[in-house]
Each structure stands twice: as structure tokens, then as C-alpha cells.
Design a protein around this motif. Structure first.
Motif, mmCIF file in Angstrom:
data_model
loop_
_atom_site.group_PDB
_atom_site.id
_atom_site.type_symbol
_atom_site.label_atom_id
_atom_site.label_comp_id
_atom_site.label_asym_id
_atom_site.label_seq_id
_atom_site.Cartn_x
_atom_site.Cartn_y
_atom_site.Cartn_z
ATOM 1 N N LYS A 135 0.914 -1.083 -0.171
ATOM 2 C CA LYS A 135 -0.053 0.075 -0.038
ATOM 3 C C LYS A 135 0.930 1.231 -0.073
ATOM 4 C CE LYS A 135 -0.757 0.674 4.932
ATOM 5 N NZ LYS A 135 -1.770 1.191 5.948
ATOM 6 N N PRO A 136 0.539 2.464 -0.168
ATOM 7 C CA PRO A 136 1.219 3.664 -0.410
ATOM 8 C C PRO A 136 1.936 4.011 0.930
ATOM 9 C CG PRO A 136 -0.963 4.328 -1.108
ATOM 10 C CD PRO A 136 -1.160 2.857 -0.553
ATOM 11 N N VAL A 137 3.404 4.113 0.757
ATOM 12 C CA VAL A 137 4.241 4.229 1.877
ATOM 13 C C VAL A 137 5.060 5.746 1.909
ATOM 14 C CG1 VAL A 137 4.446 1.760 1.933
ATOM 15 C CG2 VAL A 137 6.252 3.152 0.668
ATOM 16 N N HIS A 138 5.727 6.042 2.925
ATOM 17 C CA HIS A 138 6.695 7.026 3.340
ATOM 18 C C HIS A 138 8.056 6.395 2.942
ATOM 19 C CE1 HIS A 138 3.670 9.742 4.482
ATOM 20 N NE2 HIS A 138 3.240 8.837 5.483
ATOM 21 N N LEU A 139 8.597 6.994 1.739
ATOM 22 C CA LEU A 139 10.219 6.284 1.473
ATOM 23 C C LEU A 139 11.049 7.395 2.168
ATOM 24 C CD1 LEU A 139 9.785 5.718 -2.364
ATOM 25 C CD2 LEU A 139 9.615 3.896 -0.516
ATOM 26 N N ILE A 140 12.011 6.763 2.882
ATOM 27 C CA ILE A 140 13.148 7.339 3.551
ATOM 28 C C ILE A 140 14.337 6.771 3.076
ATOM 29 C CG2 ILE A 140 14.101 8.465 5.566
ATOM 30 C CD1 ILE A 140 11.332 8.118 6.946
ATOM 31 N N GLY A 141 15.274 7.368 2.507
ATOM 32 C CA GLY A 141 16.657 6.590 2.197
ATOM 33 C C GLY A 141 17.643 7.482 2.412
ATOM 34 N N HIS A 142 18.890 6.847 2.558
ATOM 35 C CA HIS A 142 20.220 7.750 2.925
ATOM 36 C C HIS A 142 21.082 7.086 1.920
ATOM 37 C CE1 HIS A 142 23.824 7.995 5.635
ATOM 38 N NE2 HIS A 142 23.855 9.152 5.015
ATOM 39 N N SER A 143 21.865 8.224 1.643
ATOM 40 C CA SER A 143 23.012 8.005 0.479
ATOM 41 C C SER A 143 22.608 7.070 -0.657
ATOM 42 C CB SER A 143 24.144 7.256 1.359
ATOM 43 O OG SER A 143 25.471 7.226 0.799
ATOM 44 N N PHE A 144 23.358 5.607 -0.805
ATOM 45 C CA PHE A 144 22.782 5.069 -1.779
ATOM 46 C C PHE A 144 21.425 4.405 -1.606
ATOM 47 C CE2 PHE A 144 22.078 0.546 -3.341
ATOM 48 C CZ PHE A 144 22.187 0.658 -4.712
ATOM 49 N N GLY A 145 21.306 4.415 -0.304
ATOM 50 C CA GLY A 145 19.511 3.999 -0.143
ATOM 51 C C GLY A 145 18.721 4.993 -0.738
ATOM 52 N N ALA A 146 19.061 6.465 -0.646
ATOM 53 C CA ALA A 146 18.418 7.259 -1.219
ATOM 54 C C ALA A 146 18.172 7.221 -2.832
ATOM 55 C CB ALA A 146 18.679 8.538 -0.915
ATOM 56 N N THR A 147 19.034 6.637 -3.511
ATOM 57 C CA THR A 147 18.766 6.492 -4.895
ATOM 58 C C THR A 147 18.199 5.375 -5.168
ATOM 59 O OG1 THR A 147 20.866 4.637 -5.157
ATOM 60 C CG2 THR A 147 21.445 7.192 -5.188
ATOM 61 N N VAL A 148 17.960 4.229 -4.307
ATOM 62 C CA VAL A 148 17.126 3.149 -4.297
ATOM 63 C C VAL A 148 15.481 3.762 -4.286
ATOM 64 C CG1 VAL A 148 16.444 0.906 -3.525
ATOM 65 C CG2 VAL A 148 18.959 1.526 -3.619
ATOM 66 N N ALA A 149 15.381 4.517 -3.115
ATOM 67 C CA ALA A 149 14.319 5.424 -2.932
ATOM 68 C C ALA A 149 13.748 5.957 -4.286
ATOM 69 C CB ALA A 149 14.166 6.123 -1.736
ATOM 70 N N MET A 150 14.608 6.527 -4.804
ATOM 71 C CA MET A 150 14.341 7.401 -6.225
ATOM 72 C C MET A 150 13.769 6.390 -7.246
ATOM 73 S SD MET A 150 17.415 10.077 -6.280
ATOM 74 C CE MET A 150 16.852 10.700 -7.994
ATOM 75 N N ARG A 151 14.255 5.232 -7.082
ATOM 76 C CA ARG A 151 14.029 4.192 -8.097
ATOM 77 C C ARG A 151 12.586 3.728 -8.012
ATOM 78 N NH1 ARG A 151 17.481 1.077 -10.863
ATOM 79 N NH2 ARG A 151 15.732 0.421 -11.931
ATOM 80 N N VAL A 152 12.364 3.525 -6.726
ATOM 81 C CA VAL A 152 10.822 3.033 -6.244
ATOM 82 C C VAL A 152 9.977 4.026 -6.732
ATOM 83 C CG1 VAL A 152 9.377 2.460 -4.104
ATOM 84 C CG2 VAL A 152 11.772 1.540 -4.238
ATOM 85 N N ALA A 153 10.212 5.268 -6.208
ATOM 86 C CA ALA A 153 9.168 6.216 -6.581
ATOM 87 C C ALA A 153 9.009 6.607 -8.075
ATOM 88 C CB ALA A 153 9.725 7.713 -5.979
ATOM 89 N N GLN A 154 9.829 6.481 -8.799
ATOM 90 C CA GLN A 154 10.051 6.437 -10.230
ATOM 91 C C GLN A 154 9.176 5.331 -10.717
ATOM 92 O OE1 GLN A 154 13.493 5.470 -12.635
ATOM 93 N NE2 GLN A 154 13.101 6.801 -14.418
ATOM 94 N N ARG A 155 9.155 4.237 -10.343
ATOM 95 C CA ARG A 155 8.739 2.895 -10.900
ATOM 96 C C ARG A 155 7.182 2.847 -10.344
ATOM 97 N NH1 ARG A 155 10.321 -2.518 -11.805
ATOM 98 N NH2 ARG A 155 12.259 -1.398 -12.848
ATOM 99 N N PHE A 156 7.267 3.070 -8.928
ATOM 100 C CA PHE A 156 5.788 2.806 -8.447
ATOM 101 C C PHE A 156 5.270 4.138 -7.758
ATOM 102 C CE2 PHE A 156 8.203 -1.099 -7.453
ATOM 103 C CZ PHE A 156 7.430 -1.948 -8.408
ATOM 104 N N PRO A 157 4.734 5.100 -8.425
ATOM 105 C CA PRO A 157 4.683 6.665 -8.054
ATOM 106 C C PRO A 157 3.316 6.621 -7.072
ATOM 107 C CG PRO A 157 4.416 6.637 -10.236
ATOM 108 C CD PRO A 157 4.894 5.449 -10.011
ATOM 109 N N ASP A 158 2.247 5.689 -7.522
ATOM 110 C CA ASP A 158 1.277 5.609 -6.847
ATOM 111 C C ASP A 158 1.065 4.838 -5.578
ATOM 112 O OD1 ASP A 158 -0.168 6.724 -9.151
ATOM 113 O OD2 ASP A 158 -0.702 4.570 -9.843
ATOM 114 N N PHE A 159 2.274 4.454 -5.260
ATOM 115 C CA PHE A 159 2.676 3.780 -3.873
ATOM 116 C C PHE A 159 3.463 4.520 -2.743
ATOM 117 C CE2 PHE A 159 0.730 0.480 -6.191
ATOM 118 C CZ PHE A 159 0.331 -0.517 -5.340
ATOM 119 N N VAL A 160 3.507 5.854 -3.544
ATOM 120 C CA VAL A 160 4.345 6.608 -2.612
ATOM 121 C C VAL A 160 3.763 7.821 -2.047
ATOM 122 C CG1 VAL A 160 6.554 8.091 -2.624
ATOM 123 C CG2 VAL A 160 6.627 6.120 -4.092
ATOM 124 N N LYS A 161 3.746 8.020 -0.851
ATOM 125 C CA LYS A 161 2.877 9.218 -0.048
ATOM 126 C C LYS A 161 3.902 10.224 0.061
ATOM 127 C CE LYS A 161 -0.180 8.140 3.200
ATOM 128 N NZ LYS A 161 -0.967 7.584 4.202
#
Length: 297
Positions: free
Chosen positions: A113-139
Motif C-alpha cells: 500500500k502507499p508508503v513514505h520512503l526514507i533513504g540515506h546515501s545509496f539507499g536514497a538512490t534506491v528510494a528514487m528508483r522506487v518512486a519512479q517505478r511505483f509513484p502511486d505507492f509513494v505518499k
């Protein structure tokens, strides 16, 4: 309870009792190891809030690096943090596919279900990939010191030469497969002022074992293979975003922040004073205050 704590035990030794902190966040921290996207992945489930959040840690760390920041949200969010492949108690990286792609695939298994993404450093780049792929699941999305260097190179090409000069010895050590030297140089550039000579031999070996992963992700962070710099890459996001960096981090960070904030809608760029790259660890309360405003928007 924890097999090892990477280099964060150095930072936390005088401030936290990690086990007590974990149980203060939750009545019982769940730590399942499950097969996700083809790998055995360890994860932590923290907090008791109604909203869900996915926390993505930096290179050479593990999910427990999020404990101080998660403590600030224990009553507001139900959080999942997992160990990236080759980190913490997750399976070693198998080098059979693109590392960031697999981290994206693993991340997607935690989202129903829609989530809040919080990423640090490389993890932040993964968060960006998630947001790009699944925008409807990003609060909302909160990026802390995102090391997507390609963004800065694209918009501020004049700084690339200085960045490469700063990292020349680190790149050279990687090419020579001198992993211990590469780890020492990496921590000097992106750590928390750790003195390599004061680290135990065991910790040095841990870093040397994992440092090849920082080269494995080169294509994903020094170039833009997934078109995240395109004008409409994040146009479908509807929630608020924040990009956070420390004023004592590497000079490239504000350039990355400005480049990304011009592409990710509803983004607020925040600089934390007297903070370096590891600010989720060293400044969790200030980070949490910024993220809280992003989440509550």
C-alpha cells in the motif's frame, strides 16, 4: 541479538545501548530473514503507527543504522528497514545482475500500500528508483544525502573534475583491488571522521569485504541508466518530498540537492548545520523534524 553493528558502534558507543533502543521503539523487534527477489534478506519491523514507511540504508551499513531516527517516529509510523544484499544479515551479493535493480526489486516486495520512503546515501538512490517505478505507492519521499552524482554532473558539469580528483585515489585502489585501502579512503570521504588506524582488525576486514559493492553501483550513481534525470521522471508523484544534506559533507551534495529538487515535484531542500554525510546517525532529531513535516504535509 545482533551479529554485528558495522562502523556505527563507534558513533553510538557513548550515546546508545542499541538493544534497549530497539525495544523502546517496538514491543518486540521482528527480524525475519526471508527470500525476496531471489536473495535471503533480513529486515526489521519498527514502530506502531498507522502510516507505513520503508527505510533504505547507506553502503557499508545495515538496517540497524536507522534505530535512532526510527525512535523519533515510533508512535507515528510502522517502519520496515531491510539489510541491503551483502550487508548486515542479508545474503552476500551474488554479482549476477545490476545491484541497484535488485535493491529495487527487493524494496517492491515490502510495499503493498502507499508508503513514505526514507533513504540515506545509496539507499536514497534506491528510494528514487522506487518512486519512479511505483509513484502511486509513494505518499512522500525523503532523501538524505542522495549520492546520485550524475545529477550534479548533468546540471553543474564544471564540478565533475574536482569531484573525480577528490576520489582519484579511491578509484585507483578499486582498480587495483586493494580493498583495504579503498575502504580506508571511502570512509575518509564519506564516513564520520573515523580514524582507520583505531579500528579493530575485524572491522577493517568487514569493510574490505564490503567495499567492492561501492564500485558495483558505479553505473547507477555516476551515470543515468534509468532516465531519472528526464524532466518527467517523477512527474506522477503527488506527495511532498524533501532532500536533506549536511553543510560539512562533501562539496557536491548541495549541487545534487539542487539538481534533484528541480526534477522531483513539491520538494524542499534542507541543509543541516554542523552535520556531515552520516547525519541520520549524528543528527537524528533534526532529520526527523524535517521528515515529519514532509510526511504530515
Amino acid at each position: 541479538f545482533y551479529l554485528f553493528w558495522d562502523f556505527y558502534d563507534i558513533i553510538f558507543a557513548s550515546k546508545f545501548k542499541i538493544r534497549e533502543l530497539a525495544f523502546r521503539i517496538s514491543d518486540g523487534v521482528k527480524m525475519p530473514i526471508e527470500r525476496r527477489a531471489g536473495l535471503k534478506i533480513n529486515s526489521l519491523t519498527l514502530g506502531k503507527g498507522d502510516d507505513q514507511a520503508l527505510l533504505l540504508h547507506c553502503s557499508l551499513a545495515n538496517s540497524r543504522a536507522w534505530l535512532p531516527l526510527a525512535d523519533e517516529f515510533k508512535d507515528m509510523l510502522s517502519m520496515v528497514a531491510f539489510d541491503l544484499p551483502g550487508h548486515g544479515m542479508s545474503q552476500d551479493w551474488d554479482y549476477t545482475s545490476d545491484y541497484q535493480d535488485r535493491c529495487l526489486d527487493i524494496s517492491s516486495t515490502f510495499i503493498n500500500k502507499p508508503v513514505h520512503l526514507i533513504g540515506h546515501s545509496f539507499g536514497a538512490t534506491v528510494a528514487m528508483r522506487v518512486a519512479q517505478r511505483f509513484p502511486d505507492f509513494v505518499k512522500s519521499i525523503s532523501l538524505i544525502e542522495p549520492v546520485f552524482f550524475a545529477a550534479a554532473f548533468s546540471d553543474y558539469s564544471e564540478i565533475e573534475a574536482q569531484f573525480m580528483l577528490d576520489h582519484a585515489d579511491y578509484f585507483s585502489a578499486g582498480e587495483d583491488k586493494n580493498w583495504q585501502l579503498a575502504a580506508e579512503l571511502f570512509l575518509k570521504l564519506w564516513g564520520n571522521n573515523e580514524d582507520w588506524n583505531l579500528l579493530s582488525e575485524s572491522k577493517k576486514r568487514q569493510f574490505a569485504k564490503r567495499i567492492p559493492l561501492t564500485f558495483e553501483i558505479s553505473k547507477a550513481i555516476y551515470s543515468d541508466p534509468n532516465d531519472m534525470l528526464k524532466e518527467d521522471a517523477f512527474s506522477s508523484l503527488t506527495g511532498k518530498s524533501s532532500i536533506i544534506y549536511g553543510d560539512r559533507s562533501h562539496f557536491i551534495m548541495p549541487y545534487i540537492g539542487k539538481a534533484l529538487s528541480s526534477r522531483i515535484p513539491n520538494t524542499e531542500l534542507k541543509c543541516i548545520q554542523n552535520a556531515g554525510h552520516m547525519l541520520p546517525i549524528t543528527h537524528p532529531k533534526i532529520c526527523a523534524q524535517i521528515i515529519n513535516k514532509t510526511i504530515e504535509h
